[in-house]
Motif scaffolding. Sequence first.
Motif, short mmCIF file in Angstrom:
data_model
loop_
_atom_site.label_atom_id
_atom_site.label_comp_id
_atom_site.label_asym_id
_atom_site.label_seq_id
_atom_site.Cartn_x
_atom_site.Cartn_y
_atom_site.Cartn_z
N GLU A 95 0.85 -1.25 0.12
CA GLU A 95 -0.07 -0.12 0.03
C GLU A 95 1.02 1.37 0.19
OE1 GLU A 95 -3.17 -0.02 3.01
OE2 GLU A 95 -3.09 -1.92 2.96
N LEU A 96 0.65 1.88 -1.00
CA LEU A 96 1.87 3.13 -1.19
C LEU A 96 1.79 4.26 -0.12
CD1 LEU A 96 1.75 3.36 -5.16
CD2 LEU A 96 3.62 2.30 -3.86
N GLY A 97 0.65 4.24 0.34
CA GLY A 97 0.70 5.48 1.60
C GLY A 97 1.11 5.08 2.80
N LYS A 98 1.13 3.67 3.09
CA LYS A 98 1.64 2.97 4.39
C LYS A 98 2.99 3.32 4.63
CE LYS A 98 -0.97 -0.31 5.95
NZ LYS A 98 -1.26 -1.66 6.06
N THR A 99 3.39 3.91 5.73
CA THR A 99 4.96 3.67 6.16
C THR A 99 5.24 2.40 6.57
OG1 THR A 99 4.77 4.29 8.40
CG2 THR A 99 4.79 6.14 6.93
N PRO A 100 6.42 1.92 6.27
CA PRO A 100 7.10 0.70 6.71
C PRO A 100 7.24 0.44 8.05
CG PRO A 100 8.63 1.45 4.98
CD PRO A 100 7.45 2.69 5.35
N LEU A 101 7.02 1.41 8.89
CA LEU A 101 7.15 1.40 10.43
C LEU A 101 5.80 0.85 10.96
CD1 LEU A 101 8.62 1.76 13.16
CD2 LEU A 101 8.04 3.86 13.06
N VAL A 102 4.67 1.51 10.24
CA VAL A 102 3.30 1.31 10.91
C VAL A 102 3.03 -0.07 10.23
CG1 VAL A 102 0.85 1.68 10.36
CG2 VAL A 102 2.61 3.61 10.87
N ALA A 103 3.41 -0.33 9.01
CA ALA A 103 3.39 -1.83 8.51
C ALA A 103 3.76 -3.10 9.37
CB ALA A 103 3.47 -1.86 7.11
N ILE A 104 4.97 -2.60 9.55
CA ILE A 104 5.44 -3.89 10.58
C ILE A 104 5.19 -3.88 11.70
CG2 ILE A 104 7.97 -4.34 11.51
CD1 ILE A 104 9.23 -3.01 9.04
N GLN A 105 4.77 -2.67 12.61
CA GLN A 105 3.96 -2.81 13.68
C GLN A 105 2.71 -3.50 13.57
OE1 GLN A 105 3.85 1.27 14.58
NE2 GLN A 105 5.57 1.19 15.85
N ASN A 106 2.02 -3.39 12.29
CA ASN A 106 0.63 -4.28 12.12
C ASN A 106 0.93 -5.74 11.71
OD1 ASN A 106 -0.77 -1.89 13.08
ND2 ASN A 106 -0.79 -1.32 11.02
N GLY A 107 2.18 -6.18 11.80
CA GLY A 107 2.48 -7.69 11.13
C GLY A 107 2.59 -7.78 9.96
N GLU A 108 2.76 -6.61 9.34
CA GLU A 108 3.08 -6.88 7.69
C GLU A 108 4.53 -6.67 7.48
OE1 GLU A 108 -0.67 -4.85 5.48
OE2 GLU A 108 0.20 -3.65 6.93
N TRP A 109 5.38 -7.77 7.75
CA TRP A 109 6.77 -7.89 7.80
C TRP A 109 7.41 -7.63 6.44
CZ3 TRP A 109 8.50 -11.48 4.45
CH2 TRP A 109 7.71 -12.63 4.09
N TYR A 110 6.55 -7.87 5.58
CA TYR A 110 7.21 -7.83 4.07
C TYR A 110 7.34 -6.41 3.68
CZ TYR A 110 2.09 -7.23 3.14
OH TYR A 110 0.89 -6.97 3.35
N TYR A 111 7.07 -5.45 4.51
CA TYR A 111 7.45 -3.96 4.17
C TYR A 111 8.96 -4.02 4.49
CZ TYR A 111 2.76 -2.28 3.32
OH TYR A 111 1.80 -1.89 2.29
N GLY A 112 9.66 -4.85 5.52
CA GLY A 112 10.89 -4.74 5.91
C GLY A 112 11.66 -4.98 4.60
N ILE A 113 11.36 -5.66 3.63
CA ILE A 113 12.03 -5.92 2.35
C ILE A 113 12.13 -4.80 1.57
CG2 ILE A 113 11.81 -7.39 0.13
CD1 ILE A 113 10.10 -9.43 1.70
N LEU A 114 11.21 -3.83 1.47
CA LEU A 114 11.61 -2.66 0.88
C LEU A 114 12.51 -1.81 1.60
CD1 LEU A 114 10.34 -0.59 -1.10
CD2 LEU A 114 8.87 0.32 0.56
N VAL A 115 12.46 -1.81 2.99
CA VAL A 115 13.64 -1.18 3.67
C VAL A 115 15.01 -1.85 3.23
CG1 VAL A 115 14.59 -0.50 5.78
CG2 VAL A 115 12.23 -0.25 5.45
N LEU A 116 15.28 -3.20 3.16
CA LEU A 116 16.35 -3.79 2.90
C LEU A 116 16.82 -3.52 1.34
CD1 LEU A 116 15.85 -7.14 4.50
CD2 LEU A 116 17.37 -5.32 5.14
N LEU A 117 15.76 -3.55 0.52
CA LEU A 117 16.18 -3.01 -0.92
C LEU A 117 16.69 -1.54 -0.94
CD1 LEU A 117 12.87 -4.72 -2.89
CD2 LEU A 117 15.41 -5.37 -2.92
N ILE A 118 15.89 -0.82 -0.32
CA ILE A 118 16.52 0.36 -0.10
C ILE A 118 17.92 0.55 0.29
CG2 ILE A 118 16.29 2.94 0.96
CD1 ILE A 118 13.30 2.32 1.11
N PHE A 119 18.26 -0.19 1.44
CA PHE A 119 19.49 -0.35 2.11
C PHE A 119 20.48 -0.77 0.78
CE2 PHE A 119 22.89 -2.62 3.94
CZ PHE A 119 23.58 -1.60 4.40
N GLY A 120 20.07 -2.02 0.30
CA GLY A 120 21.04 -2.49 -0.72
C GLY A 120 21.46 -1.74 -1.99
N ALA A 121 20.23 -1.18 -2.64
CA ALA A 121 20.50 -0.46 -3.82
C ALA A 121 21.18 0.79 -3.42
CB ALA A 121 18.96 -0.13 -4.30
N THR A 122 20.91 1.54 -2.23
CA THR A 122 21.64 2.51 -2.09
C THR A 122 23.22 2.48 -1.81
OG1 THR A 122 19.65 3.72 -1.19
CG2 THR A 122 21.61 4.83 -0.68
#
Length: 102
Positions: A11-38
């Motif tokens: 969901e493009l409007g949801k922040t990874p922090l809120v998503a992870i707190q709601n149990g949607e762990w796959y938003y952590g993959i986005l943060v890892l992709l940001i880290f790796g690509a950067t």
Amino acid sequence: AIFEDKFLFLELGKTPLVAIQNGEWYYGILVLLIFGATWVSFRKTLKDQTTQGQSMKATIYIMLGLIVFSSFSMASAVGVYWVVSNLFTIIQNLLVERKKVK
């Protein structure tokens, strides 16, 4: 609005922090992709500018930390943009390096 849409499984409007707190762990993959690509993009930049020294290296690592930290509190749409932008930068650098060798 874009914040109400979904891209892939995010969901493009949801922040990874809120998503992870709601149990949607796959938003952590986005943060890892940001880290790796950067990180790869910054490493390619640092490799090309060896004369800058240690201060440039420290600045790059501080910026990497700030980007990863801020990616938790920004909308997922911004994270997707960062990943795609960094991937294009990496591909562009690889193509330029290939032409230099020839």
